[in-house]
Design an enzyme around this catalytic site. Structure first.
Site, PDB file in Angstrom:
ATOM      1  N   ALA A  12       0.804  -1.236   0.000  1.00  0.00           N
ATOM      2  CA  ALA A  12       0.000   0.000   0.000  1.00  0.00           C
ATOM      3  C   ALA A  12       0.832   1.279   0.000  1.00  0.00           C
ATOM      4  O   ALA A  12       0.304   2.351  -0.313  1.00  0.00           O
ATOM      5  CB  ALA A  12      -0.959  -0.024   1.190  1.00  0.00           C
ATOM      6  N   GLY A  14       3.523   1.485  -1.950  1.00  0.00           N
ATOM      7  CA  GLY A  14       4.286   1.426  -3.202  1.00  0.00           C
ATOM      8  C   GLY A  14       3.721   2.344  -4.271  1.00  0.00           C
ATOM      9  O   GLY A  14       2.705   3.020  -4.065  1.00  0.00           O
ATOM     10  N   ARG A  98      10.137 -10.765 -15.993  1.00  0.00           N
ATOM     11  CA  ARG A  98       9.306 -10.793 -14.778  1.00  0.00           C
ATOM     12  C   ARG A  98       9.514 -12.080 -13.998  1.00  0.00           C
ATOM     13  O   ARG A  98       9.436 -12.096 -12.783  1.00  0.00           O
ATOM     14  CB  ARG A  98       7.843 -10.603 -15.125  1.00  0.00           C
ATOM     15  CG  ARG A  98       7.542  -9.246 -15.774  1.00  0.00           C
ATOM     16  CD  ARG A  98       6.081  -9.148 -16.138  1.00  0.00           C
ATOM     17  NE  ARG A  98       5.738  -7.962 -16.890  1.00  0.00           N
ATOM     18  CZ  ARG A  98       5.793  -7.880 -18.227  1.00  0.00           C
ATOM     19  NH1 ARG A  98       6.208  -8.903 -18.956  1.00  0.00           N
ATOM     20  NH2 ARG A  98       5.433  -6.766 -18.834  1.00  0.00           N
ATOM     21  N   ASN A 131       4.287  -9.226  -9.644  1.00  0.00           N
ATOM     22  CA  ASN A 131       4.883 -10.136 -10.642  1.00  0.00           C
ATOM     23  C   ASN A 131       5.760 -11.230 -10.048  1.00  0.00           C
ATOM     24  O   ASN A 131       6.343 -11.031  -8.998  1.00  0.00           O
ATOM     25  CB  ASN A 131       5.723  -9.316 -11.629  1.00  0.00           C
ATOM     26  CG  ASN A 131       4.859  -8.723 -12.720  1.00  0.00           C
ATOM     27  OD1 ASN A 131       3.937  -9.352 -13.200  1.00  0.00           O
ATOM     28  ND2 ASN A 131       5.177  -7.494 -13.108  1.00  0.00           N
ATOM     29  N   ASP A 159      -2.372  -5.606 -20.290  1.00  0.00           N
ATOM     30  CA  ASP A 159      -1.996  -6.076 -21.629  1.00  0.00           C
ATOM     31  C   ASP A 159      -3.185  -5.934 -22.595  1.00  0.00           C
ATOM     32  O   ASP A 159      -3.012  -5.578 -23.763  1.00  0.00           O
ATOM     33  CB  ASP A 159      -1.550  -7.544 -21.541  1.00  0.00           C
ATOM     34  CG  ASP A 159      -0.542  -7.737 -20.420  1.00  0.00           C
ATOM     35  OD1 ASP A 159       0.569  -7.212 -20.534  1.00  0.00           O
ATOM     36  OD2 ASP A 159      -0.901  -8.372 -19.402  1.00  0.00           O
ATOM     37  N   HIS A 187       1.406 -13.126 -18.215  1.00  0.00           N
ATOM     38  CA  HIS A 187       1.756 -11.694 -18.220  1.00  0.00           C
ATOM     39  C   HIS A 187       3.286 -11.626 -18.262  1.00  0.00           C
ATOM     40  O   HIS A 187       3.951 -11.443 -17.244  1.00  0.00           O
ATOM     41  CB  HIS A 187       1.208 -10.995 -16.972  1.00  0.00           C
ATOM     42  CG  HIS A 187       1.666  -9.574 -16.864  1.00  0.00           C
ATOM     43  ND1 HIS A 187       1.321  -8.596 -17.771  1.00  0.00           N
ATOM     44  CD2 HIS A 187       2.476  -8.958 -15.959  1.00  0.00           C
ATOM     45  CE1 HIS A 187       1.883  -7.456 -17.434  1.00  0.00           C
ATOM     46  NE2 HIS A 187       2.601  -7.645 -16.345  1.00  0.00           N
TER      47      HIS A 187
END
Ligand code: NAD
Ligand code: LMR
Length: 325
Positions: A12, A14, A98, A131, A159, A187
């Site tokens: 929270a 970030g 990722r 990720n 995406d 992803h």
């Protein structure tokens, strides 16, 4: 006024949350008549920074923001929640894929899966953004045996939006003129943005743009968009990620538009031959909070091959973290 809904956001303090929280509090998620309680989770070291974010949220005097809970304990954060935005995880830097984040982030989702299992409302909708999102969602789902697999999705809405934007820009139309794009798979840079069924103002997209542009421009641009943003900004996408997180959760809660679908990474049920149980991005529709994978689409050899490459990558990611499942 309606009863407040309880929404957890991890990471929270970030950068994604710095966009996401203010928009949740403003009513962008469930509308301007739905009060919310925010349950904000951070690591202990980031609690002072989180207090600063809370001061700013309070200084907005949002009419819908009923209560804020801050904590570094996932069980407290997830107590009786209806929605979980699992954002908190390390982002990649320049030159990384990722999946290089798997080892440092995987453990977070095993802990949080267990905490969700114990504390959250049984109908909780969990959206994993951190990720590598698909495999992190797989870990959280497998650590929550008392929740249904359908409670978990990973975010490929960014995406999906990127694909819409590429097609709209190329065709000189608005994003709202573009329908039925889809993103298959992970992803990651193996994802497959597919426009074989896409429509632009009702016309087949592939009758309006060249196949060569689709194959050699659109696909690699969307696959590499996250990396391009990191290169340009020195930090990974944040505001567009928050927009996509709200759109994915809002669509999950309120449903898809008539005649259109969206892309979400959901537990595979074997549709299109994709390994069951992997968290794989499919075109989906949503009705009454239930997600259905769009069935019966024609998928040609070109598409199948791309879909398989991404499936294989997810299979390998799963193998790498199988001790956490
Ligand atoms: P950030 O580093 O700015 O913020 C992450 C926050 O998570 C930090 O404040 C950190 O303290 C916190 N955190 C770390 N471990 C935690 C834990 N165990 N519990 C709670 N909080 C924890 O990163 P960001 O830019 O906000 O990105 C967050 C994640 O989202 C990254 O993994 C990034 O790669 C990913 N991301 C995904 C998409 C997508 O489309 N799926 C898009 C953009 C970013
Ligand atoms: C993105 O797609 O922008 C995010 O997943 C961040 C990244 O690492 O690319």
């Amino acid at each position: 006024m309606k009863t407040p809904v309880d929404i957890a956001v991890t990471g929270a303090a970030g950068q994604i949350s710095y966009s996401l929280l203010f928009r949740l509090a403003a009513g962008e998620f469930l509308g301007d008549d739905q009060p919310i309680n925010l349950h904000l989770l951070e690591i202990t070291a980031a609690m002072p920074a989180l207090e600063g974010v809370v001061m700013e949220l309070n200084d907005c005097a949002y009419p819908l923001l009923n209560r804020i809970i801050t904590t570094d304990d996932p069980k407290v954060a997830f107590d009786n929640i209806d929605y979980a935005f699992l954002v908190g995880a390390r982002p990649r830097g320049k030159g990384m894929e990722r999946k290089d984040l798997l080892q440092c982030n995987a453990e977070i989702f095993s802990v949080q899966g267990k905490a969700l299992d114990e504390a959250a409302n049984k109908n909780v909708k969990v959206l994993v953004t951190g990720n590598p999102a698909n495999t992190n969602a797989l870990i959280a789902m497998n650590n929550a045996p008392n929740l249904k697999p359908e409670n978990f999705t990973a975010m490929t809405m960014l995406d999906h939006n990127r694909t819409i934007n590429q097609l709209a820009e190329k065709s000189g139309v608005k994003a709202t003129d573009v329908k039925n794009v889809m993103v298959w798979g992970n992803h990651s840079s193996t994802q497959y943005p597919d426009i074989h069924h896409a429509k632009i103002r009702g016309q087949d997209a592939l009758s309006l743009v060249e196949n060569d542009w689709f194959v050699n421009e659109l696909i690699p641009t969307v696959q590499q968009r996250g990396a391009a943003i990191i290169k340009a900004r020195g930090q990974s996408s944040a505001a567009s990620a928050a927009t996509a997180a709200i759109k994915q959760m809002r669509t999950w809660a309120l449903g898809t538009a008539e005649g259109d679908w969206v892309s979400m990474a959901v537990p595979s049920d074997g549709s299109y031959g994709i390994e069951e149980g992997l968290i794989y991005s499919f075109p989906v529709t949503v009705s009454h909070g239930e997600i259905s994978i769009v069935q019966g689409l024609d998928v040609n050899e070109f598409s199948l091959e791309k879909m398989r490459i991404s499936e294989q990558e997810l299979h390998e990611e799963k193998e790498a973290i199988k001790h956490l499942l």
